[in-house]
Design an enzyme around this catalytic site. Structure first.
Site: not given
Ligand SMILES: *Cc1c(COP(=O)(O)O)cnc(C)c1O
Length: 370
Positions: A38, A265
């Site tokens: 998966k 940032y």
């Protein structure tokens, strides 16, 4: 390993072969093996991994959703595929692709029966999931009468397997709870088999379950995901397993940051003295989430730890390489056999499963098998 020129996830299928053989060695030769692929095979390459598992002789594959199983069928995978969490809106596609549903509630069972009838199926293979304590998906013991009646009344479907999932298979402190789950599962599966008049396969163990409960609960099949990709119970690399994925990148630019300057940032890193930084072409859009920034994780450059500084950007991170002998263009290791993904993840309070499955489709995949 060959040098990379950009951020690359290298997938070593021979390592997966090794892990498969190791996990098989923990169980009886006639116990079936289901490989869990998966989420793009735990963030790697679902088709390449599924093909390898097919070659290795895995009896079953499992995905979470129908769309994932569809991709495998389109790629020519013939092995039976269990869909762990099917939703009723995909039942038609499911049958068209010969994908086998986990049926986990009265509602989903009834809707699948309708779909199987509409598509005129006979003895379509399905799997019954019992909830034995995880409280996520699954029938309870009191549903057994209902389940048996449905299967008696409808020959469109047939129960191939009965299964359940442990809540804490990796945790020795939860051993009593796990043994209780195993007990409940034994009760439910034998009661259902008796009512059906035949005995479906039973399976309960995931990777840590195979390692810790092979003698108590291997039944007729086991299911392994993380172990195939090289991780087990521990933060350290399990010496018996080999990590399949290596995440590498390179240094794009090096800066000398003066005393009092900031990086990134929001200016969350301030240089105390002169700091040498390296900017790397990998960011949160590639799967390195913001939780790894501000010193919570580090990468390896020429064998030395370089902590992430400042906030993770979308396409880049900055790392502190003060005292690290390196130059622009040098290779950077995020995780791999020399540096466990579990170790990278734990600094930010998460686990190998999360960092592995987070690596986004933007990152180039290179598959090797040698
Ligand atoms: C994902 C999953 C597995 C695989 O577990 P691992 O710990 O990765 O081996 C097994 N069973 C179910 C039901 C799952 O959802």
């Amino acid at each position: 390993m060959d040098k990379v020129g950009e951020t690359t996830l290298v997938l070593d299928l021979s390592a997966m072969g090794h892990n498969y053989r190791y996990l098989r060695s923990k169980i009886a030769p006639n116990t079936k093996f289901l490989g869990v692929v998966k989420a793009f095979a735990y963030g790697s390459d679902m088709v390449a991994i599924a093909k390898k598992l097919e070659t290795l002789g895995a009896d079953y594959l499992a995905v979470a959703y129908v769309s994932e199983g569809g991709l495998l069928r389109n790629a020519g995978i013939k092995t039976p595929i269990l869909v762990l969490h099917p939703l009723a809106s995909n039942f038609e596609e499911m049958i068209d692709c010969c994908l086998e549903p986990s049926l986990y509630s009265q509602n989903i069972l009834t809707q699948f029966l309708d779909a199987a009838r509409a598509k005129k199926q006979v003895a379509y293979p399905v799997h019954i999931k019992f909830n034995t304590g995880l409280n996520r998906l699954g029938f309870r013991e009191h549903d057994i009468g209902f389940i048996a009646e449905q299967f008696k009344a409808h020959d469109e479907v047939k129960v191939i397997s009965v299964f359940s999932h442990l809540a804490a298979s990796e945790d020795p402190n939860e051993r009593m709870f796990s043994l209780g789950q195993i007990d409940t599962f034994k009760k439910c599966s034998s009661a259902l088999a008796q009512k059906l008049g035949y005995a479906p396969l039973r399976h309960m163990l995931n990777t840590s379950g195979i390692i810790n409960y092979a003698s108590e609960a291997q039944f007729e099949m086991v299911r392994s995901g993380i172990g195939l990709y090289g991780y087990g119970n521990d933060a350290l690399i399990d010496p018996n397993l080999r990590p399949v994925a290596t995440l590498k990148t390179i240094i794009s630019q090096i800066h000398e940051i003066g005393d009092g300057e900031t990086v990134g940032y929001n200016r969350t890193f301030t240089s105390g003295s002169t700091t040498k930084t390296a900017t790397l072409p990998i960011g949160h859009a590639d799967g390195i989430g913001r939780q790894y920034g501000r010193g919570k994780a580090s990468v390896l450059i020429n064998g030395k730890e370089a902590p992430l500084i400042g906030n993770v950007c979308m396409d880049m991170i900055m790392v502190d390489v003060t005292g690290v002998d390196c130059k622009e263009g040098d290779e950077v290791l995020v995780f791999g056999p020399q540096r466990s993904a579990e170790n990278f993840a734990s600094g930010a309070g998460t686990i190998s499963y999360e960092i592995l499955t987070a690596i986004s489709q933007r990152v180039k995949r290179v598959v090797i098998d040698r």
